[in-house]
Scaffold this motif. Sequence first.
Motif, short mmCIF file in Angstrom:
data_model
loop_
_atom_site.label_atom_id
_atom_site.label_comp_id
_atom_site.label_asym_id
_atom_site.label_seq_id
_atom_site.Cartn_x
_atom_site.Cartn_y
_atom_site.Cartn_z
N ALA A 191 -3.10 8.72 -8.51
CA ALA A 191 -2.99 7.30 -8.84
C ALA A 191 -4.03 6.91 -9.89
O ALA A 191 -3.74 6.12 -10.81
N GLU A 192 -5.23 7.47 -9.79
CA GLU A 192 -6.27 7.16 -10.78
C GLU A 192 -5.84 7.62 -12.17
O GLU A 192 -6.00 6.88 -13.16
N ARG A 193 -5.29 8.83 -12.25
CA ARG A 193 -4.83 9.33 -13.55
C ARG A 193 -3.77 8.40 -14.14
O ARG A 193 -3.84 8.02 -15.32
N ASP A 194 -2.80 8.00 -13.34
CA ASP A 194 -1.70 7.17 -13.85
C ASP A 194 -2.15 5.73 -14.10
O ASP A 194 -1.64 5.06 -15.00
N TYR A 195 -3.11 5.25 -13.31
CA TYR A 195 -3.61 3.90 -13.54
C TYR A 195 -4.37 3.82 -14.86
O TYR A 195 -4.25 2.84 -15.60
N GLU A 196 -5.15 4.86 -15.16
CA GLU A 196 -5.83 4.88 -16.46
C GLU A 196 -4.81 4.87 -17.59
O GLU A 196 -5.02 4.23 -18.63
N GLY B 165 2.26 3.86 -6.21
CA GLY B 165 2.71 3.27 -7.46
C GLY B 165 1.50 2.59 -8.07
O GLY B 165 0.54 2.24 -7.37
N VAL B 166 1.50 2.39 -9.39
CA VAL B 166 0.40 1.68 -10.06
C VAL B 166 1.00 0.71 -11.08
O VAL B 166 1.98 1.03 -11.77
N ARG B 167 0.41 -0.45 -11.16
CA ARG B 167 0.83 -1.44 -12.17
C ARG B 167 -0.39 -2.30 -12.50
O ARG B 167 -1.23 -2.59 -11.63
N VAL B 168 -0.50 -2.70 -13.75
CA VAL B 168 -1.49 -3.68 -14.15
C VAL B 168 -0.76 -4.72 -14.99
O VAL B 168 0.04 -4.37 -15.88
N GLU B 169 -1.02 -5.99 -14.69
CA GLU B 169 -0.26 -7.07 -15.33
C GLU B 169 -1.19 -8.21 -15.70
O GLU B 169 -1.95 -8.71 -14.87
N ASP B 170 -1.10 -8.62 -16.95
CA ASP B 170 -1.77 -9.81 -17.44
C ASP B 170 -0.72 -10.79 -17.97
O ASP B 170 0.35 -10.36 -18.45
N THR B 171 -1.05 -12.05 -17.94
CA THR B 171 -0.24 -13.06 -18.62
C THR B 171 -0.93 -13.41 -19.94
O THR B 171 -2.13 -13.70 -19.96
N LEU B 172 -0.16 -13.34 -21.01
CA LEU B 172 -0.65 -13.61 -22.36
C LEU B 172 0.00 -14.87 -22.90
O LEU B 172 1.08 -15.27 -22.44
N PRO C 179 0.81 -1.22 0.00
CA PRO C 179 0.00 0.00 0.00
C PRO C 179 0.85 1.27 0.00
O PRO C 179 1.99 1.29 0.47
N GLY C 180 0.26 2.34 -0.53
CA GLY C 180 0.85 3.67 -0.43
C GLY C 180 2.25 3.77 -1.00
O GLY C 180 2.52 3.29 -2.10
N ASP C 181 3.14 4.38 -0.21
CA ASP C 181 4.50 4.58 -0.69
C ASP C 181 5.22 3.27 -0.96
O ASP C 181 6.10 3.20 -1.83
N GLU C 182 4.85 2.20 -0.25
CA GLU C 182 5.50 0.90 -0.49
C GLU C 182 5.19 0.40 -1.90
O GLU C 182 6.03 -0.26 -2.54
N GLY C 183 4.00 0.70 -2.40
CA GLY C 183 3.67 0.34 -3.77
C GLY C 183 4.47 1.13 -4.80
O GLY C 183 4.48 0.77 -5.98
N GLY C 184 5.14 2.20 -4.36
CA GLY C 184 5.99 2.97 -5.25
C GLY C 184 7.34 2.34 -5.52
O GLY C 184 8.13 2.86 -6.32
N GLU D 220 3.06 -5.85 -18.41
CA GLU D 220 2.88 -5.23 -17.09
C GLU D 220 3.47 -3.81 -17.00
O GLU D 220 4.42 -3.56 -16.26
N PRO D 221 2.89 -2.87 -17.71
CA PRO D 221 3.36 -1.49 -17.54
C PRO D 221 2.99 -0.95 -16.16
O PRO D 221 2.01 -1.37 -15.54
N GLY D 222 3.78 -0.01 -15.68
CA GLY D 222 3.52 0.62 -14.39
C GLY D 222 4.27 1.92 -14.27
O GLY D 222 5.24 2.17 -15.02
N VAL D 223 3.85 2.76 -13.35
CA VAL D 223 4.60 3.96 -12.99
C VAL D 223 4.61 4.07 -11.48
O VAL D 223 3.65 3.69 -10.80
N TYR D 224 5.70 4.64 -10.94
CA TYR D 224 5.96 4.56 -9.50
C TYR D 224 6.50 5.89 -8.98
O TYR D 224 7.47 6.43 -9.53
N TYR D 225 5.87 6.36 -7.90
CA TYR D 225 6.30 7.60 -7.25
C TYR D 225 6.19 7.44 -5.73
O TYR D 225 5.21 7.89 -5.12
N PRO D 226 7.15 6.75 -5.12
CA PRO D 226 7.04 6.53 -3.67
C PRO D 226 7.00 7.83 -2.87
O PRO D 226 6.34 7.90 -1.83
N GLN D 227 7.68 8.86 -3.37
CA GLN D 227 7.68 10.14 -2.65
C GLN D 227 6.30 10.80 -2.68
O GLN D 227 5.98 11.65 -1.83
#
Length: 407
Positions: A276-281, A377-384, A223-228, A366-373
């Motif tokens: 996070a919503e903006r970056d997750y989209e 962080g946000v990531r979405v990952e599928d296996t294809l 959660p939170g900064d740890e997800g960054g 699995e693209p993602g972007v991360y800003y712990p400060q």
Amino acid sequence: MREDLDRLMEERGIDWLFIEGGNGDNPAMHYLLGNAPIGYCSLWKPRGGRAYLFTGPFEREEAKRLPFIAVDTTKYNYHELLEKEPDHLKRAVEFIRRMMADVGVKGRVSLYGRGGLGANYLLYRALDAAVSEAHIEPEFENDMIITARETKDAEEIDHIRRVGEKSCEVYAQVRKLLGSAAERGGKLFGPDGPLTVGVVKRFITLELFKRGLMEDVGTIFAPGDEGGYPHSHGTDSRQLTVGEPIVYDMFPRELGHGYYFDMTRTWCVGEVHPEAERDYELVKEVQADVEGSIRVGERAYAYHKRAADLIAKAGHPTIISDPASQVGFCHGLGHGVGLDIHEKPRLGGTEKNPDLIQPGGVFTNEPGVYYPQKGYGVRVEDTLCITPDGKMQNLTPEPKALLIPLG
């Protein structure tokens, strides 16, 4: 695929492959033995010929059920060696030498499997010196079995697909757990007290086990900064809060050291975090764009670059624009999945990466972007997968909504 082994042996000048270390936590051995309940064993396969499976007497009947020539190692009289040779290394060398002489091992031998690095170094250096008609010459990079495993047959894909279906069932149960939490002062509570990362992880472990799955090094629930931090697993004692983004990355495998699956979702419970919503989209759009563009025969690196270019266009640093970056898109787009959680093909690295998208490939997106400060962080990952007949399939039927409503 397994059917490629003889061709690869021919191309690489390998006369015999030798797999050591039993069928537990040993992908090279599992690749040939499957789920056979055999502990310590060794396998010798000649190029173009049927493999020999060496086991002790306790497992001789299990060995006979497999499509190999079963050899009971009692015939090599290890007890005699114990009496005659006090040096353990020399005993081990002589025992293997007797196996090799019995089945006619000659020429180049390449080694695979698991074991202690130091002990194996000493053993196979001594063995190479002790045999005259064979020479031990392992492969260093992209060895033959790793190369064969890069493409899966229909049975292997079905194993991975089933792990994926069960994984999505676990995600659904975790969503229910979080959505049923009580909120007090912005903190989340379960029926037994504070809803912490550790409580959720123990729930996940149990749900996996119910479905015949297991974790290797736990699950990422950050959660939170740890997800960054892309591979922060989250602090067990940390209590979950309303609106705080959670990166949930699960990579279980079949019980019995079988096939893996890999998937990630990012969630906010009760309300969303605006940035996070903006970056997750954004990462969802990038993931969908990449998935829609994948073509057989293309270089895997091209899709990593495509994702990075789209993320950079939205104003984020990337690992391509700055290989040392620890924020933004700071990892590769994906990796192969199979008997190891990270296999070929690699959807990352540099333009020198030669890996291709091939029929039989199973890999993550699995693209993602991360800003712990900034606390997220946000990531979405599928296996294809690319089926053996060249069709692409997404093996991850799990919703991608960011918000988990309460109540």
